[in-house]
Design an enzyme around this catalytic site. Structure first.
Site, PDB file in Angstrom:
ATOM      1  N   LYS A  58       0.879  -1.181   0.000  1.00 38.21           N
ATOM      2  CA  LYS A  58       0.000   0.000   0.000  1.00 38.21           C
ATOM      3  C   LYS A  58       0.909   1.221   0.000  1.00 38.21           C
ATOM      4  O   LYS A  58       1.452   1.611   1.034  1.00 38.21           O
ATOM      5  CB  LYS A  58      -0.922   0.024   1.220  1.00 38.21           C
ATOM      6  CG  LYS A  58      -1.890   1.204   1.177  1.00 38.21           C
ATOM      7  CD  LYS A  58      -2.824   1.204   2.359  1.00 38.21           C
ATOM      8  CE  LYS A  58      -3.943   2.223   2.187  1.00 38.21           C
ATOM      9  NZ  LYS A  58      -3.506   3.587   1.859  1.00 38.21           N
ATOM     10  N   GLU A 105      -0.455   4.160  -8.510  1.00 37.34           N
ATOM     11  CA  GLU A 105      -0.131   5.076  -7.428  1.00 37.34           C
ATOM     12  C   GLU A 105       1.160   5.792  -7.835  1.00 37.34           C
ATOM     13  O   GLU A 105       2.166   5.132  -8.116  1.00 37.34           O
ATOM     14  CB  GLU A 105       0.052   4.268  -6.133  1.00 37.34           C
ATOM     15  CG  GLU A 105       0.126   5.080  -4.880  1.00 37.34           C
ATOM     16  CD  GLU A 105      -1.223   5.506  -4.300  1.00 37.34           C
ATOM     17  OE1 GLU A 105      -2.281   5.279  -4.915  1.00 37.34           O
ATOM     18  OE2 GLU A 105      -1.200   6.106  -3.211  1.00 37.34           O
ATOM     19  N   LYS A 159      -7.594  -2.874   3.498  1.00 40.11           N
ATOM     20  CA  LYS A 159      -6.298  -2.243   3.761  1.00 40.11           C
ATOM     21  C   LYS A 159      -5.852  -2.573   5.176  1.00 40.11           C
ATOM     22  O   LYS A 159      -6.644  -2.560   6.110  1.00 40.11           O
ATOM     23  CB  LYS A 159      -6.348  -0.737   3.524  1.00 40.11           C
ATOM     24  CG  LYS A 159      -7.491  -0.039   4.170  1.00 40.11           C
ATOM     25  CD  LYS A 159      -7.532   1.437   3.794  1.00 40.11           C
ATOM     26  CE  LYS A 159      -8.825   2.042   4.278  1.00 40.11           C
ATOM     27  NZ  LYS A 159      -9.003   3.441   4.026  1.00 40.11           N
TER      28      LYS A 159
END
Ligand code: AMP
Length: 588
Positions: free
Chosen positions: A252, A302, A423
């Site tokens: 992440k 990302e 997450k």
């Protein structure tokens, strides 16, 4: 369609905040609306001219509007300003003033929705040195022919102060009822909206082609898709409980989510809240087309700031340096990034959202060539707690926030938060377990070192059902001198004379802000509160939820819109989670 019909509807809608009543007013309005005007009406209801991603801003200043009112009515500017100060809303003030209009007009032209919309559109498109005069001319010509009630709403739209409190879901409920006779069909509309991000287009299709048209709705290149979101979990055990015994774990990364639409050399970039962000990433525009092996493609990645020497990921704030208007080239070289791809939504003219995670990841790796700048997000298939912990260790060491866990056999669910993606952040394990992203609604002037700044901020969650921002805490710790200055710069232009009707707070702030800015806070606990309004009446009657010992983490979440802030639901889940932990501890 006569603009008067719309103005009367708006007037009724402004008088209530009850969702059922609003839905009913909308249904009545839609039933009266010719099909070729419905998309315009849907945009106007939201105070817009086109979907957000087209970036069409009206940008009319109050001063100019006041001059236009004066020109069309013959009433002196001073008098208009006086009334405005009294009422706090220029639209409302103008309707009162125009009731006393001194200047009679001849040859009044009918005001239709089409005419108002087209004129507003022309105003939005105007630029350059002569634009102020032209804008003035357009506005006063509309006001000349408008009744006081019509003028009031024209001005509210122009100034961006029309706040009917109608959430997208309410518009979709009303469309489903008006054009299919059944509110349950909302789900089908929701899907069409999720893949197009264009509520006006959804309205037009259901009005013209019915549900059949909606079912055939397809992804269109260069129209952004609403992003899929993740639920949170606190531990590896909880993740395994929810995901089963085999799933994907990805790093992440702590950067900015970017949706890339590419065909040949044409590249468009959308942020998480679907704003166009090409300006901040000229390097992506220039380099990425070379990595694509497809005629056209929609990807998610990302963008992360990196340390060029070590390759380490740097925190999100580093990207903030790119959010400037001038000398962006300099910022691009000083703050280099990598683009880390994690999903593919469309490829060679076909949607990929129906494919499961495994198939999408394979496709992603097939159609993108990796190099120094473009990467696949690191991923591993994990089967047990040890494997998750091991990969978490790698992820944290590389400078990222934790892991995203994804079910292997599930499609991409545009626009929804669910348990197919979870997450797991490292710091979830202590205190509250998670940070919250909250909306800044009010400010209190600081003392001592903080004089001249907002020393303390009043924060709110987002209430999805009511489309409001109920207060949850005041925060005064965690601010550096630099961040106080930066927040002041951002917040000062958002000061509003009157509290926005979407703000729900009993506490009086020194200044109210338009609810737009989102910041990240951590806290030690969530407690019941007689003062704050988040999740009011959910746990106990007349009692809301508040954060105990909140602290600003230093992260200003510019990529989030106020509606992307932590919701009441999330806070309630955290509150219940913490109670469960306390209960389990007592049992031990
Ligand atoms: P949050 O903002 O805490 O709700 O976390 C969701 C965000 O994490 C997304 O909007 C992405 O910007 C970011 N993110 C980082 N890594 C990933 C990944 N591997 N998959 C999906 N989103 C990711």
């Amino acid at each position: 369609m006569e603009f008067a019909t719309l103005a009367e509807s708006f007037n009724k809608m402004e008088s209530t905040r009850k969702r059922l009543e609003l839905t009913q007013f909308l249904v009545e309005l839609f039933e009266k609306t010719p099909h070729n005007v419905i998309s315009k009406i849907v945009y106007l209801i939201q105070g817009k001219l086109r979907p957000d991603f087209e970036g069409i801003e009206l940008g009319v200043a109050e001063k100019l509007a006041i001059r236009a009112i004066s020109k069309s009515s013959g009433i002196p500017i001073k008098k208009i300003e006086e009334e405005y100060r009294k009422r706090g809303d220029l639209g409302h003030a103008s309707s009162i003033i125009l009731e006393q209009k001194t200047q009679t007009t001849f040859l009044v032209e009918d005001i239709t929705v089409e005419r108002v919309y087209d004129t507003l559109f022309k105003i939005a498109k105007l630029g350059g040195s002569r634009s102020q005069d032209m804008k003035m001319k357009y506005i006063s010509s509309l006001l000349n022919d408008a009744t006081p009630l019509e003028s009031s709403f024209i001005l509210k739209i122009l100034l961006g102060t029309l706040r009917l409190g109608i959430a997208e879901n309410t518009v979709m409920d009303a469309l489903a009822i008006a054009f299919s006779g059944n509110k349950e069909n909302r789900k089908k509309l929701q899907h069409a909206y999720n893949v197009s991000s264009d509520l006006g287009k959804v309205a037009e299709i259901i009005a013209m082609k019915g549900l059949e048209g909606i079912e055939k709705f397809e992804i269109v290149l260069f129209n952004p898709i609403r992003p899929m979101l993740a639920d949170r979990v606190k531990s590896e055990e909880e993740a395994i409980e929810k995901m089963g015994n085999q799933f994907a774990a990805e790093y992440k990364l702590d950067g900015e989510r970017v949706q890339l639409h590419i065909e040949g050399d044409k590249v468009e970039l959308f942020s998480r809240s679907l704003e166009r962000i090409e300006n901040y990433y000229p390097d992506i525009i220039e380099k990425i087309p070379k990595n694509i092996q497809a005629d056209n493609i929609i990807l998610e990645a990302e963008a992360v700031a990196i340390n060029e020497n070590t390759g380490e990921f740097l925190p999100f704030q580093e990207l903030m340096h790119r959010r400037r208007k001038y000398k962006i080239e300099k910022a691009v070289t000083e703050y280099p990034i990598t683009v880390n791809f994690f999903d593919i939504l469309y490829c060679n003219g076909k949607s990929c959202v129906e494919l499961n995670y495994k198939e999408r990841r394979e496709k992603l790796e097939k159609h993108i060539k990796e190099d120094e700048f473009a990467k696949y997000i690191p991923m591993r298939i994990v089967k047990n707690q040890n494997e998750i912990e091991d990969f978490m260790e790698n992820s944290i060491n590389a400078g990222s926030e934790g892991l995203m866990l994804k079910m292997l056999d599930k499609p991409y669910q545009a626009g929804s938060r669910g348990s197919h993606w979870l997450k797991l952040k490292r710091e979830y394990r202590n205190e509250l377990g998670d940070s919250l992203d909250l909306v800044v609604i009010g400010g209190f002037f600081g003392k001592g070192r903080r004089t001249g700044n907002y020393g303390t901020l009043l924060l709110a969650t987002y209430d999805e059902d009511e489309d409001t921002f109920p207060s949850i805490c005041k925060v005064g710790t965690g601010f550096s001198d630099e961040s106080l200055d930066q927040l002041y710069q951002i917040l000062h232009p958002k000061v509003s004379i009157k509290k926005n009707t979407r703000i729900i707070s009993e506490m009086e702030a020194d200044v109210w802000f338009e609810p737009e800015l989102v910041i990240e806070v951590v806290a030690s606990e969530i407690t019941l509160s007689p003062i704050h309004k988040a999740a009011l009446n959910v746990i106990r009657n007349d009692i809301g939820l508040a954060l105990r010992f909140p602290k600003f983490t230093g992260k200003i979440r510019v990529e989030k819109a106020a509606e992307d802030a932590s919701t009441n639901e999330e806070v309630i889940t955290l509150y219940k989670g913490q109670k469960k932990v306390a209960h389990d501890k007592n049992l031990m």
